[in-house]
Write an enzyme that holds these catalytic residues in place. Sequence first.
Site, PDB file in Angstrom:
ATOM      1  N   CYS A 139       8.990 -14.757  13.544  1.00  0.00           N
ATOM      2  CA  CYS A 139       7.947 -14.534  14.554  1.00  0.00           C
ATOM      3  C   CYS A 139       6.539 -14.632  13.985  1.00  0.00           C
ATOM      4  CB  CYS A 139       8.123 -13.175  15.206  1.00  0.00           C
ATOM      5  SG  CYS A 139       9.695 -13.002  16.064  1.00  0.00           S
ATOM      6  N   HIS A 140       6.389 -14.202  12.746  1.00  0.00           N
ATOM      7  CA  HIS A 140       5.020 -14.099  12.210  1.00  0.00           C
ATOM      8  C   HIS A 140       4.638 -15.246  11.270  1.00  0.00           C
ATOM      9  CE1 HIS A 140       4.372 -10.139  13.885  1.00  0.00           C
ATOM     10  NE2 HIS A 140       5.486  -9.676  13.339  1.00  0.00           N
ATOM     11  N   CYS A 172       8.993  -3.241  14.906  1.00  0.00           N
ATOM     12  CA  CYS A 172       9.472  -4.630  14.901  1.00  0.00           C
ATOM     13  C   CYS A 172      10.938  -4.686  14.475  1.00  0.00           C
ATOM     14  CB  CYS A 172       8.627  -5.491  13.965  1.00  0.00           C
ATOM     15  SG  CYS A 172       7.030  -5.948  14.687  1.00  0.00           S
ATOM     16  N   CYS A 226     -11.304  19.651  -3.323  1.00  0.00           N
ATOM     17  CA  CYS A 226     -11.140  18.811  -4.506  1.00  0.00           C
ATOM     18  C   CYS A 226     -11.822  17.456  -4.341  1.00  0.00           C
ATOM     19  CB  CYS A 226      -9.650  18.624  -4.810  1.00  0.00           C
ATOM     20  SG  CYS A 226      -8.889  20.137  -5.443  1.00  0.00           S
ATOM     21  N   CYS A 262      -8.248  19.592   1.189  1.00  0.00           N
ATOM     22  CA  CYS A 262      -8.532  18.290   0.574  1.00  0.00           C
ATOM     23  C   CYS A 262     -10.004  18.258   0.139  1.00  0.00           C
ATOM     24  CB  CYS A 262      -8.311  17.152   1.573  1.00  0.00           C
ATOM     25  SG  CYS A 262      -6.807  17.248   2.565  1.00  0.00           S
ATOM     26  N   CYS A 311      11.139 -11.457   9.561  1.00  0.00           N
ATOM     27  CA  CYS A 311       9.730 -11.263   9.934  1.00  0.00           C
ATOM     28  C   CYS A 311       9.088 -12.623  10.148  1.00  0.00           C
ATOM     29  CB  CYS A 311       8.955 -10.522   8.841  1.00  0.00           C
ATOM     30  SG  CYS A 311       9.757  -9.056   8.172  1.00  0.00           S
ATOM     31  N   CYS A 317      -0.181  16.446  -2.914  1.00  0.00           N
ATOM     32  CA  CYS A 317      -1.421  17.218  -3.013  1.00  0.00           C
ATOM     33  C   CYS A 317      -1.301  18.549  -2.261  1.00  0.00           C
ATOM     34  CB  CYS A 317      -2.611  16.407  -2.493  1.00  0.00           C
ATOM     35  SG  CYS A 317      -3.263  15.240  -3.731  1.00  0.00           S
TER      36      CYS A 317
END
Lengths: 157, 281
Positions: B100-101, B134, B200, B197, B97, B242
Amino acid sequence: MERTFLAILALTASTFSGAAEEIAPTAVVYVDGSVETSLTGTAGDPAMGREIAGNKSLGNCVACHEVTDLADVPFHGEIGPMLDGAGDRWTEAELRGIVANAKIMFEDSMMPSFYKTEGFIRPGNAYTGEAADDTFGPLLTAQQIEDVVAYLATLKE
Amino acid sequence: MKIWTGALLAGALTALPLSAEPVEDTLILNEDITLVTRTAAPDHLSDVMDEVISGWHFRGTETRAMQADDFDNPGMIFVEQAEEVWNTVDGSEGKSCASCHEGSETMAGVRPVYPKYNEAAGEVRTLEMQINDCRENRMGAEKWKYTGGDMVNMTALLASVSRGMPVNVAIDGPAQSTWEAGKELYYTRTGQLELACSNCHEDNYGNMIRADHLSQGQINGFPVYRLKNTKLNAAHARFKGCIRDTRAETYSPGSPEFIALELYVASRGNGLSVEGPSIRN
């Protein structure tokens, strides 16, 4: 937990073998949210109803309701009203309607419909996250509903 | 020195089992950065709530304290592991990584805006999708499993370098249809328990459901180190749990449904600081 559930089922089956025919979840008649007729014709057992109300794998009513009489069961929720005095506030027929399918009495209620088998979105196979299969049944059996109703009727102020 | 201690104690003394308001407290990270853990609700929520609140406020005194100090935060161990991976060459192109970064700190500001519409790909991408893109297309490396260890660790690293920056996902333009789909899911009552969702996390946050203190279900703290399973948990894994608990057939991590849901849930926390990796029970 599973074992308790089976034991209760077995007991239910033996209590009313030969008794009146059970009313199926799809055949229950609601009038203003109440259900007049017993779902089984066999009187509910309040002691059994008390067990169901507190048991996480059965009614689990205390997940959302506080009940003073169930103080021995840890952790009561506060989503719905306290159930103390429910037996004074509601008739048996009203309680049966509320426990079987609360959404008829209380529109859009968060309370689960304990005696219903149709109309769900993505119903699962219990808590596995998998799709429901042909073992799918109501959250509580007809006799368990009667037991819970009998228990609620004992909750007087 | 530890500014939060006083407030924490005050919170603990007033926290009765059934009085379950979010705790008054301030999250100061490493005695340095003050995080925004409560703020005015974004416009799109203004008809349902005034304030958005991090899940941090709903947790116990010790759990909150663990998150305030990187030395006490077990999630940071996984951040360190990801830092190593960041600098390790993998795949047919012989790149890491970092090739390039550069340093992982160059990723500051990325977490807050994901999920994000990617013009070239013509899709809304989660951070996980971008990382795998990537890996596959730029490094010639194998994709990581969506909620697997390598992936969740890397998302923890990317979150950690953005801590303190406000969540700010775009919900209009090309992202809007995905956002709408996520909103629809948020309000759909699934499973045999028929719970959405919103039942709750919108209607009942602050209330106890059995032993659990309901929060707003925000994802600004993800990935989350849970004391319950002692590992980092991705947002999609939490969504899955959930939904499973509504006795429903769940969706899979990385599915279009969960990507849409993530964008929508993230947008409900626009304005809260990025907190990941946070600590929850």
